[in-house]
Design a protein around this motif. Structure first.
Motif, PDB file in Angstrom:
ATOM      1  N   LEU A 288       0.827  -1.202   0.000  1.00 45.13           N
ATOM      2  CA  LEU A 288       0.000   0.000   0.000  1.00 45.13           C
ATOM      3  C   LEU A 288       0.866   1.258   0.000  1.00 45.13           C
ATOM      4  O   LEU A 288       0.611   2.209  -0.751  1.00 45.13           O
ATOM      5  N   ALA A 289       1.913   1.258   0.819  1.00 45.53           N
ATOM      6  CA  ALA A 289       2.789   2.432   0.919  1.00 45.53           C
ATOM      7  C   ALA A 289       3.588   2.641  -0.365  1.00 45.53           C
ATOM      8  O   ALA A 289       3.686   3.763  -0.879  1.00 45.53           O
ATOM      9  N   ARG A 290       4.173   1.560  -0.893  1.00 41.78           N
ATOM     10  CA  ARG A 290       4.947   1.694  -2.130  1.00 41.78           C
ATOM     11  C   ARG A 290       4.039   2.043  -3.305  1.00 41.78           C
ATOM     12  O   ARG A 290       4.400   2.847  -4.170  1.00 41.78           O
ATOM     13  N   GLY A 291       2.863   1.428  -3.334  1.00 42.87           N
ATOM     14  CA  GLY A 291       1.926   1.702  -4.419  1.00 42.87           C
ATOM     15  C   GLY A 291       1.494   3.151  -4.450  1.00 42.87           C
ATOM     16  O   GLY A 291       1.347   3.748  -5.525  1.00 42.87           O
ATOM     17  N   GLU A 292       1.304   3.749  -3.277  1.00 40.48           N
ATOM     18  CA  GLU A 292       0.906   5.156  -3.226  1.00 40.48           C
ATOM     19  C   GLU A 292       2.009   6.049  -3.786  1.00 40.48           C
ATOM     20  O   GLU A 292       1.742   7.003  -4.523  1.00 40.48           O
ATOM     21  N   LYS A 293       3.255   5.729  -3.466  1.00 39.37           N
ATOM     22  CA  LYS A 293       4.370   6.523  -3.985  1.00 39.37           C
ATOM     23  C   LYS A 293       4.517   6.350  -5.495  1.00 39.37           C
ATOM     24  O   LYS A 293       4.762   7.317  -6.224  1.00 39.37           O
ATOM     25  N   ILE A 294       4.353   5.130  -5.969  1.00 37.75           N
ATOM     26  CA  ILE A 294       4.412   4.883  -7.415  1.00 37.75           C
ATOM     27  C   ILE A 294       3.289   5.635  -8.120  1.00 37.75           C
ATOM     28  O   ILE A 294       3.497   6.273  -9.161  1.00 37.75           O
ATOM     29  N   ASN A 295       2.096   5.572  -7.553  1.00 37.60           N
ATOM     30  CA  ASN A 295       0.938   6.243  -8.142  1.00 37.60           C
ATOM     31  C   ASN A 295       1.173   7.748  -8.255  1.00 37.60           C
ATOM     32  O   ASN A 295       0.877   8.369  -9.286  1.00 37.60           O
ATOM     33  N   LEU A 296       1.742   8.347  -7.217  1.00 43.18           N
ATOM     34  CA  LEU A 296       2.014   9.782  -7.230  1.00 43.18           C
ATOM     35  C   LEU A 296       3.185  10.130  -8.144  1.00 43.18           C
ATOM     36  O   LEU A 296       3.202  11.200  -8.762  1.00 43.18           O
ATOM     37  N   PHE A 297       4.155   9.229  -8.242  1.00 45.53           N
ATOM     38  CA  PHE A 297       5.348   9.527  -9.035  1.00 45.53           C
ATOM     39  C   PHE A 297       5.042   9.586 -10.532  1.00 45.53           C
ATOM     40  O   PHE A 297       5.826  10.125 -11.306  1.00 45.53           O
ATOM     41  N   PHE A 298       3.893   9.054 -10.944  1.00 41.03           N
ATOM     42  CA  PHE A 298       3.500   9.187 -12.346  1.00 41.03           C
ATOM     43  C   PHE A 298       3.022  10.606 -12.667  1.00 41.03           C
ATOM     44  O   PHE A 298       2.838  10.941 -13.833  1.00 41.03           O
ATOM     45  N   THR A 299       2.791  11.439 -11.650  1.00 42.68           N
ATOM     46  CA  THR A 299       2.493  12.844 -11.927  1.00 42.68           C
ATOM     47  C   THR A 299       3.768  13.537 -12.381  1.00 42.68           C
ATOM     48  O   THR A 299       4.874  13.106 -12.052  1.00 42.68           O
ATOM     49  N   GLN A 300       3.594  14.635 -13.132  1.00 44.08           N
ATOM     50  CA  GLN A 300       4.780  15.276 -13.703  1.00 44.08           C
ATOM     51  C   GLN A 300       4.447  16.687 -14.179  1.00 44.08           C
ATOM     52  O   GLN A 300       3.447  16.893 -14.868  1.00 44.08           O
ATOM     53  N   PRO A 301       5.264  17.676 -13.836  1.00 43.64           N
ATOM     54  CA  PRO A 301       5.062  19.025 -14.378  1.00 43.64           C
ATOM     55  C   PRO A 301       5.434  19.049 -15.862  1.00 43.64           C
ATOM     56  O   PRO A 301       6.451  18.477 -16.254  1.00 43.64           O
ATOM     57  N   PHE A 302       4.613  19.713 -16.667  1.00 43.83           N
ATOM     58  CA  PHE A 302       4.854  19.802 -18.105  1.00 43.83           C
ATOM     59  C   PHE A 302       5.419  21.170 -18.480  1.00 43.83           C
ATOM     60  O   PHE A 302       5.087  22.184 -17.867  1.00 43.83           O
ATOM     61  N   PHE A 303       6.213  21.183 -19.522  1.00 41.78           N
ATOM     62  CA  PHE A 303       6.761  22.440 -20.029  1.00 41.78           C
ATOM     63  C   PHE A 303       5.653  23.337 -20.575  1.00 41.78           C
ATOM     64  O   PHE A 303       5.700  24.556 -20.414  1.00 41.78           O
ATOM     65  N   VAL A 304       4.654  22.741 -21.219  1.00 44.14           N
ATOM     66  CA  VAL A 304       3.620  23.553 -21.869  1.00 44.14           C
ATOM     67  C   VAL A 304       2.635  24.154 -20.873  1.00 44.14           C
ATOM     68  O   VAL A 304       1.801  24.979 -21.252  1.00 44.14           O
ATOM     69  N   THR A 305       2.715  23.758 -19.596  1.00 42.64           N
ATOM     70  CA  THR A 305       1.814  24.329 -18.590  1.00 42.64           C
ATOM     71  C   THR A 305       2.545  25.235 -17.601  1.00 42.64           C
ATOM     72  O   THR A 305       1.953  25.678 -16.616  1.00 42.64           O
ATOM     73  N   GLU A 306       3.810  25.508 -17.851  1.00 40.29           N
ATOM     74  CA  GLU A 306       4.595  26.321 -16.912  1.00 40.29           C
ATOM     75  C   GLU A 306       3.955  27.678 -16.640  1.00 40.29           C
ATOM     76  O   GLU A 306       3.962  28.167 -15.505  1.00 40.29           O
ATOM     77  N   ALA A 307       3.379  28.294 -17.670  1.00 38.81           N
ATOM     78  CA  ALA A 307       2.802  29.632 -17.511  1.00 38.81           C
ATOM     79  C   ALA A 307       1.604  29.628 -16.572  1.00 38.81           C
ATOM     80  O   ALA A 307       1.291  30.655 -15.952  1.00 38.81           O
ATOM     81  N   TYR A 308       0.930  28.470 -16.462  1.00 42.19           N
ATOM     82  CA  TYR A 308      -0.267  28.381 -15.623  1.00 42.19           C
ATOM     83  C   TYR A 308       0.047  27.857 -14.227  1.00 42.19           C
ATOM     84  O   TYR A 308      -0.520  28.308 -13.235  1.00 42.19           O
TER      85      TYR A 308
END
Length: 349
Positions: A288-308
């Motif tokens: 459960l703990a590792r899965g939560e970290k893996i699930n969150l680690f798939f999030t990522q800041p994008f270059f095309v959304t930097e202005a927002y």
């Protein structure tokens, strides 16, 4: 099919919008002294089909690990409204344009006019307009118009590719038939041009025709649940997949890490949905703990959304992505706080 039809090609058409007959509809200056070529179809191309095997790195963790792409492959973005498919599309385009000096060709068929379509809005607001040509028709039941629109985009894409340019073909249509997808598949295999298809979905967020999925080399499934939790990009890492993960193109280590991540996430969601977490044993708590970290680690800041977002975009090389998820699976980051894994590129110990 009107085989006598010719279309404008070359750098003069970049930044312009045309209909299926190759006529400008953007009210810009008249095209003069422009090269014109016959309409291209898979039959006219008459080239030997090949299977795409050269990996295409996007820098997007979910894609590069769970649904790797290939140059010349056909990629389906399977998504409804409000899940950020246009943003992911723009990020992929941005990377290809920056790293490969690519040209973008868009074939769009929507109920709206071209300048009200979300893709055109995306292109206009970005700094990519002078690298893109759009072919657009309002939605119609006329199969001949649909195919001619696709073939017009193929014609422009093929001309750029034959002159040594990297090309990305993007198909955005509210109605995609089996015949259209068969043409897309055949064209991609013959031309070696990477093709993104925005696959229409119904009210249950399922493709209008699941038979279309068989023509795709990679499937990027977008998740309403991830979007509701603001886990961007909202690409479902479990449902998304690629033929390359079962081929010799992808190293065995990559395949093993992707499979381990998929299994861990599936188990994580099962455990998370349990009403009573206090009944979990030690092994289940670890998953459960590792899965939560893996699930969150798939999030990522994008270059095309930097202005927002005011968060700098991140690009991870495939090797970095594989290493990071391998370390997560092996427990290297078990003691690290959960907030270290959300909207980051590399994991900073």
């Amino acid at each position: 099919m009107n085989t006598a039809l010719t279309l404008p090609v070359g750098d003069a058409i970049l930044g312009r919008v045309f209909n299926a007959n190759g006529e400008p509809i953007d009210k810009k200056e008249t095209l003069e002294n422009v090269t014109r070529v016959p309409l291209a179809t898979p039959e006219v191309l008459n080239k030997t089909a090949s299977t795409p095997t050269r990996l295409l790195e996007t820098g997007i963790k979910t894609i590069d690990l769970m649904a790797p792409l290939a140059h010349g492959g056909v990629v389906g973005l399977i998504a409804g409204y409000g899940v950020g498919k246009e943003v992911v599309t723009e990020e992929i385009m941005q990377h290809l344009f920056t790293k490969c000096q690519a040209i973008g060709i868009i074939a769009g068929m929507r109920e709206t006019t071209y300048n009200a379509s979300s893709l055109y809005e995306m292109v206009r607001e970005s700094e990519l307009e002078d690298r893109i040509t759009m072919f657009f028709e309002q939605i119609t039941e006329d199969q001949a118009v649909r195919q001619r629109l696709l073939h017009a985009a193929m014609t422009a894409a093929t001309h750029f590719a034959e002159n040594g340019r990297e090309v990305l073909l993007l198909i955005d249509s509210q109605v995609i038939s089996k015949a259209i997808m068969a043409d897309v598949r055949q064209f991609a295999n013959m031309s070696g041009i990477t093709t993104l298809v925005l696959v229409p979905v119904d009210d249950q967020h399922q493709p209008q025709d699941r038979a279309l999925l068989a023509e795709l080399d990679a499937q990027l499934w977008f998740s309403q649940a991830r979007a509701r939790e603001y886990l961007w990009p909202a690409i479902d890492p479990i449902a998304s997949n690629s033929h390359l993960l079962t081929s010799e193109t992808v190293p065995a280590e990559h395949q093993q890490v992707a499979q381990g991540v998929r299994e861990t996430l599936q188990r994580y969601h099962e455990l998370r949905d349990r009403a009573n977490h206090s009944s979990l044993n030690a092994e289940e708590r670890q998953i459960l703990a590792r899965g939560e970290k893996i699930n969150l680690f798939f999030t990522q800041p994008f270059f095309v959304t930097e202005a927002y977002t005011e968060i700098p975009g991140t690009y991870l090389m495939r090797e970095q992505t594989i290493q990071s998820f391998r370390d997560l699976l092996n427990g290297r980051y078990d003691e690290m706080p959960i907030e270290k894994f959300k909207f980051v590129g590399e994991i900073e110990a």
